[in-house]
Motif scaffolding. Structure first.
Motif, PDB file in Angstrom:
ATOM      1  N   ARG A 144      56.390  69.758  68.650  1.00  0.00           N
ATOM      2  CA  ARG A 144      57.097  68.411  68.146  1.00  0.00           C
ATOM      3  C   ARG A 144      56.343  67.764  66.924  1.00  0.00           C
ATOM      4  O   ARG A 144      57.121  66.632  66.552  1.00  0.00           O
ATOM      5  CB  ARG A 144      57.390  67.791  69.281  1.00  0.00           C
ATOM      6  N   GLY A 197      53.878  63.454  66.800  1.00  0.00           N
ATOM      7  CA  GLY A 197      54.394  64.451  67.729  1.00  0.00           C
ATOM      8  C   GLY A 197      53.128  64.660  68.764  1.00  0.00           C
ATOM      9  O   GLY A 197      52.034  64.135  68.705  1.00  0.00           O
ATOM     10  N   PRO A 201      55.537  66.282  63.662  1.00  0.00           N
ATOM     11  CA  PRO A 201      56.155  66.339  62.219  1.00  0.00           C
ATOM     12  C   PRO A 201      55.284  67.517  61.372  1.00  0.00           C
ATOM     13  O   PRO A 201      54.374  67.293  61.311  1.00  0.00           O
ATOM     14  CB  PRO A 201      55.788  65.099  61.789  1.00  0.00           C
ATOM     15  N   ARG A 225      56.696  58.592  62.291  1.00  0.00           N
ATOM     16  CA  ARG A 225      56.787  59.538  63.199  1.00  0.00           C
ATOM     17  C   ARG A 225      55.292  60.156  63.614  1.00  0.00           C
ATOM     18  O   ARG A 225      54.579  60.013  62.969  1.00  0.00           O
ATOM     19  CB  ARG A 225      57.444  60.618  62.804  1.00  0.00           C
ATOM     20  N   ASN A 250      61.987  68.417  63.728  1.00  0.00           N
ATOM     21  CA  ASN A 250      60.497  67.912  63.141  1.00  0.00           C
ATOM     22  C   ASN A 250      59.968  68.670  62.154  1.00  0.00           C
ATOM     23  O   ASN A 250      58.613  68.346  61.465  1.00  0.00           O
ATOM     24  CB  ASN A 250      59.670  67.387  64.355  1.00  0.00           C
TER      25      ASN A 250
END
Length: 398
Positions: A273, A398, A275, A396, A344
């Protein structure tokens, strides 16, 4: 700031260990000290390519980071300098000193080993040389965060760190880690200094910690590089792919697409996940519609000018030979296909960093690599496109 007075009378010698370094993935113990690597030992055991071995040992993005009240810092290093047969001497590698995040000095280290490269014969010869000393003095007598960015284009063994006050590892900063992989352009070819390669500039503007896996001549979709990206802790990942595949004439379109999928699959095994930004090549006129390989033109080498030419035939595209325009189309297609199930995953056309209009104002000096001004332009643009607004990395992780 690099002066010869204020000698350290009672030096504090601090062992150079991994907790004093950022941007390196491995430290090799040598006869002199330690050698930072940007690929782990298990990955280095999986290839026998001299170009990649040289590139990954050049510490682009690697820096010493510590906190101290010291007013004088001395760092003994053993650099490996490159000497090209028939060309003028290369400039010394630069070390950038940052004090509390601001550039406060630059210096070079004399001496060191010499790697003599004969590009016409395709040979390399290494000659041993002495350890040299980097010195920064007259620093403020206050607690401060120090970063010493090592030369991005000069393999550097770290021998000894001396100061006139104790040193401790720099405190952890509340910053995301950006892990980037690319070619010599990401490595920093022709940038002015280690903090002015385009990834270093973009990281500074974006307020992130950089791990730069840009390897000159070696962004070739190698499986061990994908596994390294998969296994390295990071909040943000980008891969810039294309120019080396073309100028090495490494594969045809039939192999390229599945290789990109496999590279992305491997990263997603460990970072499902995070980016992940896929960046296509910046503009390179000689290879936009002409396949590789690239070949050096030595006709003006004695004056310090090395040019590259494209050796392929545009007609060979019909048989699957790759050009940069073909690669951009394929990368955009792959990201669009995969992003339906991978929200993503993002794509950035490299021509947004350096495109047609820029080519007229900032032509590529050797037909492939951007100059120092273009590195700054690319770093500023990447920071805006990736870290701001709706960019792939804006807010963002992950």
């Amino acid at each position: 700031m690099n002066t010869e007075h204020n000698r350290i009378t009672t030096p504090v010698t601090t062992p150079i260990t991994a907790d004093l370094l950022r941007g390196a993935l491995d430290l090799e113990r040598t006869a002199h000290g330690v050698l930072p690597h940007r690929l782990p030992a298990w990955a280095r055991a999986q290839y026998f390519d001299g170009q990649l071995a040289m590139a990954e040992s050049q510490p682009s993005g690697v820096r010493l980071a510590f906190r101290t009240r010291a007013t004088v810092i001395e760092l003994d290093t053993l650099p490996t300098k490159r000497d090209y047969v028939g060309a003028p001497p290369r400039p010394e590698g630069l070390y950038d000193l940052l004090v509390d995040g601001r550039l406060a000095g630059q210096a070079s280290v004399s001496g060191g080993n010499t790697l003599t490269i004969d590009m016409t014969a395709g040979t390399m010869e290494n000659r041993s040389g002495p350890v040299g000393t980097l010195r920064f003095a007259d620093l403020p007598d206050t607690a401060k965060d120090i970063e010493i960015w090592l030369p991005h284009n000069e393999t550097t063994e770290l021998v000894e760190l001396r100061t006139d006050a104790p040193v401790e590892p720099a405190p952890a900063r509340d910053r995301k880690v950006w892990l980037h992989h690319g070619s010599s352009i990401s490595h920093g070819s022709d940038a002015a200094s280690p903090t002015t390669t385009w990834p270093a500039l973009a990281a500074s503007l974006g307020g992130v910690e950089l791990i730069n896996l840009g390897f000159g001549g070696s962004a070739l979709l190698d499986p061990f590089t994908a596994r390294t990206l998969r296994d390295t802790p990071a909040d943000l990942i980008s891969i810039k792919i294309g120019i080396n595949v073309v100028n090495a004439d490494l594969m045809r379109l039939r192999a390229f697409g599945p290789a990109v999928h496999g590279f992305l699959d491997t990263i997603r095994e460990g970072r499902p996940r995070t980016p992940l930004l896929v960046v296509s090549p910046v503009l390179c006129p000689i290879h936009e519609d002409t396949p590789g390989p690239s070949a050096p033109d030595f006709s003006d080498l004695s004056s310090g000018r090395l040019q590259f030419i494209a050796m392929g035939d545009p007609a060979e595209r019909a048989s699957g030979k790759l050009t940069l325009s073909v690669i951009r189309e394929e990368l955009a297609r792959i990201v669009e296909q995969r992003s339906a199930e991978d929200p993503n995953l993002y794509y950035l056309d490299g021509r947004e960093l350096y495109g047609d209009a820029d080519s007229a104002e900032f032509p590529l000096p050797d037909q492939i690599h951007p100059d120092a001004a273009t590195h700054r332009l690319m770093g500023e643009r990447f920071a805006k496109l990736a870290f701001e607004g709706e960019g792939a990395f804006a807010g963002r992780e992950g």
